[in-house]
Design an enzyme around this catalytic site. Structure first.
Site, PDB file in Angstrom:
ATOM      1  CD  GLU A 170     -17.729 -23.514  10.099  1.00 33.80           C
ATOM      2  OE1 GLU A 170     -16.515 -23.251  10.244  1.00 33.80           O
ATOM      3  OE2 GLU A 170     -18.301 -23.439   8.998  1.00 33.80           O
ATOM      4  CD  GLU A 314     -17.808 -16.418   7.209  1.00 37.21           C
ATOM      5  OE1 GLU A 314     -18.692 -15.532   7.093  1.00 37.21           O
ATOM      6  OE2 GLU A 314     -16.688 -16.318   6.704  1.00 37.21           O
TER       7      GLU A 314
END
Length: 347
Positions: A170, A314
């Site tokens: 994300e 991430e």
């Protein structure tokens, strides 16, 4: 909400899988967690010959209305700036995807910036960031459904390419806030124990974050029910709901799902509130440095593979752990057994 059919993994094959593992030319149980991982992957894929073919990484981006309340040290524009950086190969996620052979899909689900003309970003924008959940739901039911479908569609695309294992990451300034609230409400853990520094808040910043989130929870409990769907929709980000959709669809398709750090563990927690059996398909890869991550993992009964003090997000921690899963699959596929190696089986 879209319907999902997520069955618990069929364990009928387990004795055969375990026998194969036990007959590899090694002392029984000597490869520890690798043997457990091999068993899990075989059960997910319902085979004695598992594969991690065509690994895919989804990087989902979205902004959060609650960021306007000063709950993050990073400004909102960092979300879109990092999304653009990812297209240039300059992020941590890019490095690890290259290292481990993951195909990276960068998806704008709800970034508060026009990224439609940026090559390398898949435009599936549901909205320009969520609403501020201090004052009401972060998203409407229609927006929730749309964000969920983005995750489903991305997994379908990966599956069509032969993907057998997926990782989800994300990018969204402020997304530790909804994660902390989901943890608080779903695990019944005091809110103060669910809140951490995020991208680097000091003690004063953490205290302010707590006061804002406490007020948001109080407002929610006065006007809404605590059904998981209500909790998810009221506080979640577009990228987080999309991640939930991706996890649920991946389980439907018998894909292995790598679970990253605090944010993605919160999404996994939310997914299990809707469909508990989805956890059968998840491998929890690491315990991050964000306050509360260990508590959330414990609430799920999850044992992470790594503990390296990571908190980048991430999906990078899961990418770091991928070689361990790969080793487990190589073990069951490539090691010889006692009979073929002409070694006396001594147990």
């Amino acid at each position: 909400m879209r319907t999902f059919s997520i069955q618990p993994v069929d364990r009928a094959l387990e004795p055969d899988i375990q026998q194969k593992i036990d007959n590899l030319n090694k002392p029984k149980g000597s490869l520890g967690r690798l043997e457990e991982l091999a068993l899990q992957v075989c059960l997910i894929q319902q085979t004695l010959h598992p594969s991690l073919a065509c690994p895919c990484h989804l990087l989902l981006g979205g902004d959060h209305g609650i960021e306007r309340e000063g709950v993050s040290v990073s400004p909102r524009e960092v979300t879109w700036q990092q999304m653009v950086n990812f297209t240039r190969g300059g992020g941590g996620v890019n490095m690890f995807c290259r290292q481990h052979g993951f195909k990276l899909r960068i998806v704008d689900v709800g970034v508060d910036h026009d990224l439609s003309g940026v090559a390398g970003i898949i435009d599936r924008k549901v909205g320009w960031g969520t609403n501020n959940f201090l004052y009401g739901p972060a998203m409407s039911e229609a927006e929730f459904d749309a964000a969920l479908q983005v995750g489903v569609d991305m997994i379908d695309d990966c599956h069509a390419e032969g993907c057998r294992i997926v990782n989800i990451g994300e990018m969204g300034i402020g997304n530790t806030s909804p994660s902390s609230i989901w943890m608080h409400l779903f695990c019944d853990i005091p809110l103060a124990e669910c809140i951490g520094a995020g991208a680097g808040l000091d003690d004063k910043g953490i205290s302010h974050k707590y006061e804002v989130l406490r007020s948001a929870v109080d407002n929610f409990l006065q006007s809404s029910d605590r059904h998981p769907l209500s909790v998810i929709r009221h506080f979640g980000g577009f990228e987080m709901v999309s991640a939930i959709g991706a996890m649920l669809r991946a389980a439907e398709l018998n894909l292995v799902i790598l679970i990253d750090g605090f944010i993605m563990t919160a999404c996994a927690l939310a997914a299990t509130q809707l469909f508990p059996t989805v956890q059968d398909y998840m491998i929890f890869t690491h315990c991050g440095d964000e306050s509360g991550h260990r508590r959330m993992l414990d609430a799920l009964g999850a044992r992470p593979l790594l503990s390296l003090g990571l908190r980048l997000g991430e999906g990078t921690g899961a990418l770091c752990a991928f070689p361990i899963v790969d080793s487990a699959v190589r073990m069951i596929n490539e090691m010889n057994n006692f009979k073929d190696a002409e070694i006396t089986k001594y147990f």
